[in-house]
Scaffold this active site. Structure first.
Site, PDB file in Angstrom:
ATOM      1  CB  CYS A  40      36.122  29.563  17.583  1.00 29.23           C
ATOM      2  SG  CYS A  40      34.780  30.406  18.411  1.00 29.23           S
ATOM      3  CE  LYS A  99      38.607  33.966  20.615  1.00 28.26           C
ATOM      4  NZ  LYS A  99      38.761  33.554  22.001  1.00 28.26           N
TER       5      LYS A  99
END
Ligand code: UDX
Length: 436
Positions: free
Chosen positions: A258, A261
């Site tokens: 997470c 990104k």
């Protein structure tokens, strides 16, 4: 208000499966759809491939009660007035999240459901996505509610059932209330807002966490330089409620599926509208520099030269996952550090409690390093043992036995997870991060 008893969940990955299993646990009748046939076949038998505490139990309980069903075809959600989209939005080459699977599934669901429909977007999407989706769907029958997830790996079920907050972004109050009703038994404040704010809030949270973790890592490096102890410094910082006590542990850099990104997605969004977001850009750069510095430190400890070559050196690594409590090695700083050490010529043998040699191919696509099933095998003939993930079980390693295996008695603990006196008491030299 739209009845929330029959809920469709599209995507049975880590977010989708957690969502489906928890919604069934909360009493809803959930149809969970994923186009990966073998995964659905395993889930129907109660086999959960994702390592998450309580998840397999909730899936089994949902299957037994009949409230949780898995299908491969979207037709399964035809009777659902609420459909939660938990589809991946991977970063493209430019960092922009690819939202095509969210859009195409949303349109397919809209064609299948004849009555009123609320599409709940849990996937992390750039601000403006929900509005664009709503406009592309057209008409008043279908509404879109942005409901970003804040699930941490290793505690996703707990985070779903006991969240700090639930964020619902929408334009139609009735649609927002239908989703709020779906969460009625979850004890958490609901923050109702507009589409773009809900979408940006998710990015803003992860961007902030990245800034905080990078800052902590830089403070740790500074502690090393001035002879301060980062644990003492962090304790003082944590005592200030304006700072908060989380995300103050230095490490080899932040990673996972997470934060990297989402910081790229946030920077892409900012870049498109000409908003600089210099802090987040710096945090991303700092993360790379921090990792490079760690590799240089390890190299210097072995060769006396931070730019030296590591040919002929054997390095034992403890930890490959991006953090403890998960088996996930995606975008793991530990794996990145190992790769850099290998690129400098080192022979690396790694042990991780969650990735045994069976999973070696998944961690190490190019066969650059060896994954072993015992910590003492990683220690064998090693000139240094480097700790890269904060697994608590590393404290319980038999360090006297490890000393008999190694070629050099040095431990570099890049997570400050070991007990220094235990390790030094067994005859090792110990170096933490930001600890004199
Ligand atoms: C994160 C967010 O926390 C979650 O809200 C979001 O929805 C998904 O992304 P997760 O990827 O599971 O969750 O990891 P998290 O626990 O946040 O850790 C991210 C990275 O930061 C890890 O590499 C971790 O080791 C690192 N980290 C965390 C530190 O280096 N120091 C810390 O003090 C905390």
């Amino acid at each position: 208000m739209i009845a929330a008893e029959r809920v469709g969940v599209v995507g049975a990955g880590y977010v989708g499966l957690t969502t489906a299993a928890c919604l069934a646990h909360l009493g809803h009748h959930v149809r969970c759809v994923d186009n990966a046939g073998p995964r659905v076949a395993r889930l129907r038998r109660g086999v959960v491939d994702i390592e998450e505490p309580q998840l397999a139990e909730l899936v089994s309980a949902g299957l037994r009660s009949g409230r949780l069903r898995f299908d491969t075809g979207l037709g399964a959600v035809t009777g659902c007035a609420l459909v939660v989209l938990c589809l991946p939005t991977p970063a493209g080459w430019d960092g922009a999240p690819d939202v095509r699977s969210v859009t195409s599934v949303a349109h397919a669901v809209a064609r299948l459901v004849a009555g009123p429909l609320v599409l709940v977007v849990k996937s992390t999407v750039p601000p403006g996505s929900a509005r664009a989706l709503h406009e592309s769907l057209g008409g008043d029958r279908i509404d879109v509610v942005s409901n970003p997830e804040f699930l941490r790996e290793g505690r996703s079920v707990r985070d779903f059932l006991h969240p700090d907050r639930i964020v619902l972004g929408g334009r139609c109050a009735a649609a927002v209330e239908a989703v709020a009703a779906m969460y009625r038994s979850v004890p958490a404040p609901i923050i109702r807002t507009d589409w773009a704010s809900a979408e940006l809030a998710k990015y803003a949270c992860n961007g902030f966490l990245a800034v905080k973790a990078s800052y902590t890592n830089e403070v740790a490096d500074l502690c090393d330089a001035v002879g301060a102890d980062v644990t003492e410094v962090a304790a003082v910082m944590a005592a200030d409620p304006r700072i908060g006590r989380h995300f103050l542990a230095p490490g080899p850099g932040w990673g996972g599926s997470c934060l990297p990104k989402d910081t790229r997605g946030l920077l892409d969004t900012a870049g498109r509208v000409g908003a600089p977001l210099d802090t987040v850009r710096a945090a991303v750069e700092s993360n790379t520099h921090h990792r490079d510095r760690l590799v240089r430190r390890i190299t210097e400890a072995l060769t006396g030269d931070p730019d030296g070559h590591l040919d002929g050196y054997r390095i034992g690594v403890l930890g490959l996952t991006f953090k403890a409590g998960t088996d996930d090695t995606r975008d793991s700083p530990a794996v990145a550090v190992v790769r850099q050490l290998c690129a400098r010529g080192a022979t690396v043998t790694a042990y991780d409690p969650a990735c045994g040699s069976r999973r070696a191919a998944a961690v190490d696509h190019d066969g650059e390093f060896q994954v072993v099933d015992e910590p003492l095998l990683a220690a064998k003939s090693a000139s240094v043992i480097v700790v890269l993930t904060e697994w608590p079980e590393f404290r319980a390693i038999d360090w006297s036995a490890a000393l008999r295996e190694v070629a050099g008695p040095l431990v570099i603990d890049a997570r400050n997870v070991l007990d220094r006196s235990t390790v030094t008491g067994c005859g090792f030299s110990y170096r933490g991060l930001g600890r004199p």
